[in-house]
Enzyme design. Structure first.
Site, PDB file in Angstrom:
ATOM      1  N   ASP A  27       6.896   1.413   1.003  1.00  0.00           N
ATOM      2  CA  ASP A  27       6.097   2.165   1.965  1.00  0.00           C
ATOM      3  C   ASP A  27       4.655   2.176   1.448  1.00  0.00           C
ATOM      4  O   ASP A  27       4.414   1.886   0.261  1.00  0.00           O
ATOM      5  CB  ASP A  27       6.670   3.584   2.081  1.00  0.00           C
ATOM      6  CG  ASP A  27       5.800   4.518   2.893  1.00  0.00           C
ATOM      7  OD1 ASP A  27       5.425   4.138   4.018  1.00  0.00           O
ATOM      8  OD2 ASP A  27       5.483   5.613   2.393  1.00  0.00           O
ATOM      9  N   LEU A  28       3.713   2.535   2.308  1.00  0.00           N
ATOM     10  CA  LEU A  28       2.307   2.527   1.889  1.00  0.00           C
ATOM     11  C   LEU A  28       1.800   3.930   1.568  1.00  0.00           C
ATOM     12  O   LEU A  28       1.646   4.293   0.400  1.00  0.00           O
ATOM     13  CB  LEU A  28       1.439   1.880   2.978  1.00  0.00           C
ATOM     14  CG  LEU A  28      -0.052   1.747   2.636  1.00  0.00           C
ATOM     15  CD1 LEU A  28      -0.252   0.793   1.464  1.00  0.00           C
ATOM     16  CD2 LEU A  28      -0.841   1.266   3.851  1.00  0.00           C
ATOM     17  N   ASP A  29       1.556   4.749   2.587  1.00  0.00           N
ATOM     18  CA  ASP A  29       0.955   6.068   2.374  1.00  0.00           C
ATOM     19  C   ASP A  29       1.902   6.997   1.623  1.00  0.00           C
ATOM     20  O   ASP A  29       3.050   7.200   2.034  1.00  0.00           O
ATOM     21  CB  ASP A  29       0.610   6.690   3.723  1.00  0.00           C
ATOM     22  CG  ASP A  29      -0.478   5.928   4.459  1.00  0.00           C
ATOM     23  OD1 ASP A  29      -1.655   6.284   4.319  1.00  0.00           O
ATOM     24  OD2 ASP A  29      -0.124   4.956   5.165  1.00  0.00           O
ATOM     25  N   ASP A 203       8.321   7.802   0.248  1.00  0.00           N
ATOM     26  CA  ASP A 203       8.100   9.198  -0.119  1.00  0.00           C
ATOM     27  C   ASP A 203       8.525  10.198   0.935  1.00  0.00           C
ATOM     28  O   ASP A 203       8.707  11.381   0.642  1.00  0.00           O
ATOM     29  CB  ASP A 203       6.615   9.425  -0.405  1.00  0.00           C
ATOM     30  CG  ASP A 203       5.766   9.344   0.868  1.00  0.00           C
ATOM     31  OD1 ASP A 203       5.841   8.298   1.557  1.00  0.00           O
ATOM     32  OD2 ASP A 203       5.051  10.309   1.185  1.00  0.00           O
TER      33      ASP A 203
END
Length: 253
Positions: A27-29, A203
């Site tokens: 995932d990124l953010d 997250d």
């Protein structure tokens, strides 16, 4: 989303894989990069992009980015690197293999009306509105007392327009159908990843489908952040720890 699998009260950090039998999904953010007060204020450092490039060079075709952001946003944030790996955007509703054209989901006709409804709510209450390719989000990080207002509005709009309600960290989104678990499973069927075990780092509750899919495919999810009920089997405390893990994993490239 499936019920969480049994797990220990806390989870161990994932070991760095030493062979070619593992594919890595991020995932990124909140996972690769730190969250910001505004979605357009996040920073992807040159050091992170260099570390990801080394990781990808060591595992050609076996690194992917799965994000709630659109592929267009990922291209803007990650630059040329985004074209060198598999990406799935809009919570898995759109996918792209390296150096290939994107496989995009059909934009539901109701999405424009849903955006207009949520924009009116944002204007009325001072919420931050984020328009995406396949959804619209209301952010309340700066106004946490308005969580209930945002949630009620998004739930009503999703119901009226036949769209998906997606809750996340200090935000709620109305979007087209799609989930990261289905995207992970589809990418695992590509030639470079076929037969490998997935590790998916995420997250948010929006990543739980990906954790379940990774487990079902013989791999595991890696929760980034404080302990909580989750389908992940490993945990790292924050994005800084993920970036350090990537440095170790790509160190021999």
């Amino acid at each position: 989303m499936l019920d969480p699998l049994p797990h220990r009260p806390d989870l161990d950090a994932p070991s760095v894989p030493t062979d070619a039998t593992v594919s890595l999904f991020f995932d990124l953010d909140g996972t690769l990069i730190d969250l910001a007060a505004r979605p357009d204020a996040v920073v992807v450092s040159a050091a992170l992009l260099a570390a990801l490039a080394r990781l990808s060079a060591r595992r050609p075709g076996r690194v992917a980015i799965l994000s709630g952001r659109s592929i267009a946003q990922l291209d803007d944030l990650l630059g040329p690197f985004a074209r060198s790996v598999a990406v799935a955007g809009s919570h898995g509703a759109e996918r792209r293999a390296p150096a290939a054209a994107a496989i995009a989901a059909t934009v539901p006709p109701a999405l424009a009306a849903a955006h207009a409804d949520l924009a009116a709510v944002a204007d009325r209450h001072g919420l931050l509105l984020e328009r995406k390719s396949l959804g619209t989000a209301l952010h309340f990080r700066d106004t946490p007392a308005l969580e209930g207002v945002a949630d009620d509005a998004a739930r009503d709009v999703a119901h009226r327009h036949g769209l998906v309600l997606q809750r996340g960290k200090m935000m709620v989104e109305v979007r087209a159908p799609g989930d990261k678990g289905a995207a992970l499973t589809a990418l695992l069927a590509t030639p470079a990843m076929a037969g490998t075990r997935p590790l998916f780092f995420g997250d948010d509750v929006t990543d739980e489908d990906g954790f379940v899919a990774a487990y079902d495919a013989g791999g595991a999810g890696v929760l980034v952040g404080p302990p909580r009920i989750t389908a992940a089997r490993h945990r790292l405390p924050d994005p800084a720890a993920v970036r350090a893990w990537i440095e170790r994993a790509g160190g021999d490239a």
